[in-house]
Design an enzyme around this catalytic site. Structure first.
Site, PDB file in Angstrom:
ATOM      1  N   SER B 327       0.906  -1.347  -0.004  1.00  0.00           N
ATOM      2  CA  SER B 327       0.147  -0.132   0.060  1.00  0.00           C
ATOM      3  C   SER B 327       0.898   1.234  -0.051  1.00  0.00           C
ATOM      4  CB  SER B 327      -1.016   0.056   1.170  1.00  0.00           C
ATOM      5  OG  SER B 327      -1.806  -1.039   1.154  1.00  0.00           O
ATOM      6  N   HIS B 370     -15.270   0.115   2.165  1.00  0.00           N
ATOM      7  CA  HIS B 370     -15.071   1.276   2.861  1.00  0.00           C
ATOM      8  C   HIS B 370     -16.123   2.235   2.659  1.00  0.00           C
ATOM      9  CE1 HIS B 370     -10.864  -0.130   3.196  1.00  0.00           C
ATOM     10  NE2 HIS B 370     -11.041   0.435   4.155  1.00  0.00           N
ATOM     11  N   CYS B 383      -7.770   2.063   1.435  1.00  0.00           N
ATOM     12  CA  CYS B 383      -8.802   1.256   0.632  1.00  0.00           C
ATOM     13  C   CYS B 383      -8.052   0.905  -0.645  1.00  0.00           C
ATOM     14  CB  CYS B 383      -9.926   2.308   0.171  1.00  0.00           C
ATOM     15  SG  CYS B 383     -11.242   1.633  -0.797  1.00  0.00           S
TER      16      CYS B 383
END
Lengths: 379, 647
Positions: B327, B370, B383
């Protein structure tokens, strides 16, 4: 003329003999020996007791011996010639036998504190005997084959014995020394011409035989010849000595590196630096000036000896003086040629300079004979 | 017997004639000798003199002192220590074997050492000193010195040898030196004659290896007179060499000590960078090893232990390690999208917990989804679905270009070994590498830093520093050479819009400082030092559908080597960024749990340049942090022999 033919009464007697000594030769020999002491001190790294001091003592003994010999009338020595030759020959045979029984190639025998090399003795005894032979021989018979064959046999006998030791250097000196006496005595030039032609043919044959079935000498001997012809071909092994010797000599330059400053000898690059190769140290440390001076001293000794011989009306004395002078010449000429790379390395010391007791003492005794001939010459 | 006077006269004449001939020949010979003498001693003298010099004068090299390596404050990271050696000279020793056996009772020597030395001694000249043992301790040397009378031919010598006073703390970045090997020599075209000195030390890896030529220095010479057997008679003259260049690195010794201790035995890497000028303040790979072992010649048991350790202590994970950035790569994707104008900061994407692409489902890490997320929340909560969408819009080529712009997929040329380029994949790359077309699924994976994307911790730090500063700051490791500061061109602008950068930074701020942020637990509460960061968790395995249906197994239940890599990048202070940090913990589990706390501690240590006050930490963590600080301090003291003697 023979000693029987001149008036013995004209010969100096007693203490007066001292005045008739050939003093220039004495001085020259002392000067040369002194150079030897100096060089031996240098190659020992500045120590007297290693080589220089023993050499001095032997020189003193040798000098005493020279005068002792000099004051004995020359005809006594002539009568002893055959005996000297015979003793030398027996000693050579003895060495040959003991050497065979004992420890390999032995060249010397012990005589109390002295180590005697019979081959050294023979060099002088041969010249004495040949001089006596030609003194005795009718002049007209000198070149007759029978009368030539006898001295040739007298020369070859010890030469072969010496070669078997093996000692090539001494063998050459014996041949050349004997040859010179025969030449001086007047043996026909044809003989010499023939011998020289034969030698050349032999050398040619040896080279031609290389690699063939009838090869005349061993491979290692060829290798030595190669090394002589081109020392650089094998600089670390066989050529090492001669290369290093030439480097030492050449690097001395005009005036040398200075006494005790020779790097070659100081640092052990020189082989046999106190015996056969001592001349290189001299040449390195004193340069051309030093080396040439020594050569001139040697030359003067020979000149004085030859002049003394020429002016001596006694045939034995003349031939003896010329023979001994020439032997002396051969010594230094062969040694110098060897270290300067003009001839292959054969073990011949530099007379009076190289370390070695008997060689020097016998040489001095030989000059005693020259002095005796000079003192007792017919007037 | 009487002879006729005529005969006698004739004979005398003949002798005279022949003698003159003999004399003439002798004169000629003497003349030849004189000429030969003149030729050799006058004409060829120079040649022979040269030969004589070569004969007797040898030139020996004097190894120069190796250049020191210092930290940014002048602390010694690599110095030169005394190296005590024992040598034996056969000429003086007599019975070498007997002497060596006696010696073996005084210093550590094996039977092997004895036979090896014996062989060497017999092979070489009797006057040449042969090294029996080196890198000896002072006590050993004194024992030998005291027993000298019983050890003829044995002498002790002292030389210089590399010493790393910081132990393992700088092992990866500095590398180490070792005796030059035949392999080393074969690689160099024109080897410095110094390298021919037996056991001469050269840098093998790291700064020592890469900057070897600067550090080595120039050899001095010693002209000595030697005998034909090689015995040294005297020294004629001596020209000292030039010591190697003293290198001052950008590293901070204490920070490095701290980071190493903080990473501890984890298989991890951390890079701390000054975002303003690119100075690498600390670059640590853990676990580490003692480089001094390599200087002495490492034992095979020690070496085996290092190579067989599954945490790979010998690998430099900071630059050699290339990990899927997970991420943390969303920063790249977000910036690429905004720069391309395919999305703006306010636009929302709906996250139902997955994206369907054809018949394949790409899951968000949060199964329930989300809901509607804009850029800031997408970073804050990491997300995945948001980035699946954005990545599709912007396309892989623009993502890859942005990655390279931020320093991923390009080689940062620090003087370190085996620097990885990482991978910023695009269509051309895949075609070239696998001969296959780029698939849209690849774009989705790349958009969240999985799939083909690979980045090293160094590259992640550079990325963070560039985002934080908005400049194209480049990492640098060498601050000064021999006291002369290295020119460091001021970083130029990155060329990204300030609005886009601000949005990304805001998202990273929320990661730390919003209650819903993935790294809220690792925030800094000191207002002036607020940090911004991004977590990353990269899978080292694929999660199968069956597994997902059963419920993803918690990392804690997996064997270590199958757990996820934990990543974290951050910078601080948020308002005026100074320091960027990247942390990768191999198989550490989640980025927020395993990497973020470490990164925060490092960041605070770098900002305060000392142990940070507890007030910087959230109130409920202070007790735990205090305990941890105490423990670390203790560890460090043991680890680096009280090197931390700060006033």
């Amino acid at each position: 003329m023979s000693y029987l033919e001149y008036n013995v009464k004209t010969v100096p007697t007693g203490i007066r003999k001292v005045l008739y000594v050939n003093w220039p030769i004495v001085l020259l020999l002392t000067a040369i020996a002194s150079i030897g002491f100096l060089m031996l001190y240098s190659v020992a790294g500045g120590r007297m007791e290693t080589w220089s001091e023993p050499q001095m003592k032997r020189f003193a003994v040798g000098m005493a011996g020279m005068f002792a010999v000099a004051f004995v009338p020359i005809w006594v020595w002539r009568n002893l010639s055959a005996l000297a030759y015979l003793v030398s020959l027996l000693l050579l045979v003895a060495v040959e036998l003991f050497g065979a029984i004992g420890m390999g190639a032995q060249r010397w025998i012990e005589l109390g504190p002295l180590r005697l090399q019979p081959s050294e003795l023979m060099k002088i005894a041969l010249v004495m005997l040949l001089a006596a032979y030609y003194d005795w021989l009718d002049v007209k018979k000198v070149s007759r084959p029978v009368w030539v064959a006898i001295p040739v046999a007298l020369i070859l006998l010890p030469t072969v014995l010496v070669l078997k030791q093996p000692d090539l250097g001494t063998a050459i000196l014996l041949l050349a020394g004997g040859g010179i006496v025969m030449f001086a005595a007047g043996v026909s030039l044809w003989y010499f011409g023939t011998v020289i032609a034969l030698v050349i043919a032999l050398v040619f044959a040896v080279f031609e035989s290389r690699g063939t079935e009838w090869q005349l000498i061993k491979d290692y001997q060829f290798k030595r010849i190669d090394t002589f012809l081109d020392p650089g071909s094998d600089p670390l092994n066989a050529g090492y000595n001669i290369m290093q010797a030439q480097i030492a000599l050449g690097s001395g330059g005009w005036a040398g590196k200075g006494y005790m400053q020779g790097t070659q000898s100081r640092l052990n690059f020189l082989p046999e630096k106190h015996t056969d190769f001592i001349f290189t140290t001299l040449a390195e440390e004193f340069g051309f000036v030093g080396a040439f001076s020594l050569l001139m001293l040697y030359a003067l000794v020979v000149i004085f000896a030859l002049v003394s011989g020429l002016s001596n009306k006694d045939r034995f004395a003349a031939l003896l003086t010329i023979g001994i002078g020439s032997t002396f010449f051969l010594f230094f000429a062969v040694n110098m040629s060897m270290v300067m790379g003009l001839i292959p390395v054969v073990g011949v010391p530099l007379p009076l300079v190289s370390y070695g007791g008997t060689a020097m003492m016998i040489l001095l005794l030989a000059f005693g004979l020259v002095q005796s001939a000079h003192i007792h010459r017919p007037r | 017997m009487r002879r006729s006077p005529k005969d006698t006269l004739e004979s005398a004449r003949r002798i005279s004639r022949r003698t003159l001939v003999i004399g003439g020949l002798q004169a000629a010979t003497i003349a030849t000798l004189a000429l030969r003498m003149r030729f050799m001693q006058v004409e060829q003298a120079d040649e022979f003199r040269l030969l004589a010099e070569e004969n007797s004068i040898k030139i020996r090299l004097l190894p120069p002192a190796r250049g020191l390596i210092l930290d940014r404050n002048g602390g010694v990271l690599a110095g030169n220590g005394q190296n005590y050696r024992v040598v034996v000279t056969r000429e003086d020793a007599g019975d070498v074997e007997d002497i060596l056996r006696r010696l073996a009772r005084l210093i550590p020597m094996t039977e092997d050492d004895i036979s090896r030395t014996l062989k060497e001694v017999m092979r070489r000249s009797p006057t040449l000193p042969i090294t029996v043992a080196d890198q000896l301790r002072w006590e050993d040397i004194s024992r030998v010195a005291v027993n000298a009378p019983a050890l003829p031919g044995i002498t002790t010598e002292v030389g210089l040898s590399r010493l790393y006073p910081q132990g393992g703390d700088f092992a990866h970045v500095l590398g180490y030196v070792g005796p030059v090997s035949d392999y080393d020599l074969s690689k160099i075209e024109n080897p410095d004659p110094l390298l021919q000195i037996p056991k001469f030390q050269i840098g093998k890896v790291g700064v020592e290896g890469r900057l070897e030529e600067d550090l080595r220095g120039k050899a001095g010479t010693r002209r000595i007179e030697v005998t034909s057997t090689g015995r040294v008679m005297r020294e004629l003259d001596r020209k000292e060499g030039t010591p190697g260049t003293t290198l001052q690195l950008t590293l901070d010794r204490y920070l490095q000590n701290y980071v190493q201790a903080r990473l501890g035995d984890e298989s991890a890497a951390a890079v701390v960078m000054d975002v303003r000028n690119g100075d690498i303040l600390s670059i640590v790979s853990a676990p580490t090893f003692d480089p001094n072992l390599f200087v002495r010649g490492i034992s095979s048991a020690d070496y085996k232990a290092l190579t067989e350790n599954d945490h790979r202590p010998l690998a430099d994970k900071t630059v050699q390690g290339a990990y899927p950035p997970g991420s943390t790569f969303k920063i790249v994707t977000a910036l690429a999208a905004m720069e391309a104008g395919v999305i703006d900061a306010g636009e929302t994407v709906y996250c139902p917990g997955y994206t369907e692409l054809g018949n394949r489902r790409f899951h968000c890490w949060k199964r329930g989804g989300h809901g509607h997320v804009a850029l800031a929340q997408s970073l804050e909560q990491s997300c995945d679905v948001y980035y699946y969408e954005v990545a599709q819009r912007v396309g892989i080529d623009r993502i890859a270009a942005m990655a390279r712009r931020l320093g991923i997929g390009v080689r940062h040329d620090l003087p370190m070994s085996a620097i990885s380029e990482g991978i910023a994949p695009d269509r051309a790359w895949k075609l070239g590498k696998y001969g296959k077309e780029w698939l849209i699924g690849d774009t989705l994976n790349a958009g969240i830093g999985q799939g083909y994307v690979l980045a090293s911790p160094l590259q992640l730090a550079v990325m963070t520093a560039r985002v934080a500063s908005g400049t194209d700051v480049r990492p640098r490791l060498v601050r000064a050479e021999d006291g002369k500061p290295q020119a460091a061109p001021a970083p130029g602008p990155l060329g990204l819009s300030e609005a886009a950068l601000r949005s990304v930074r805001k998202g990273m701020f929320d990661v730390m400082n919003s209650q819903r942020g993935t790294a809220y637990g690792s925030r800094i509460v000191e207002d002036s030092l607020r940090m911004a960061g991004k977590t990353g968790t990269s899978q080292v395995r694929n999660i199968t559908k069956a597994e997902r249906d059963r419920g993803v197994i918690s990392n804690d239940d997996l064997p270590w080597e199958r757990r996820d890599h934990a990543l974290f990048v951050c910078f601080a202070p948020y308002d005026a960024p100074e320091i960027a940090v990247s942390v990768v913990v191999e198989h550490g589990g989640g980025g927020s749990a395993a990497a973020a706390p470490i990164a925060r501690d490092i960041l605070l240590q770098a900002l305060y340049k000392d142990l940070p006050p507890l007030s910087a930490y959230p109130a409920n963590q202070r007790d735990r942090i205090e305990a941890q600080q105490k423990e670390l301090n203790l560890l460090e003291r043991e680890g680096s022999q009280g090197a931390r003697s700060r006033a």
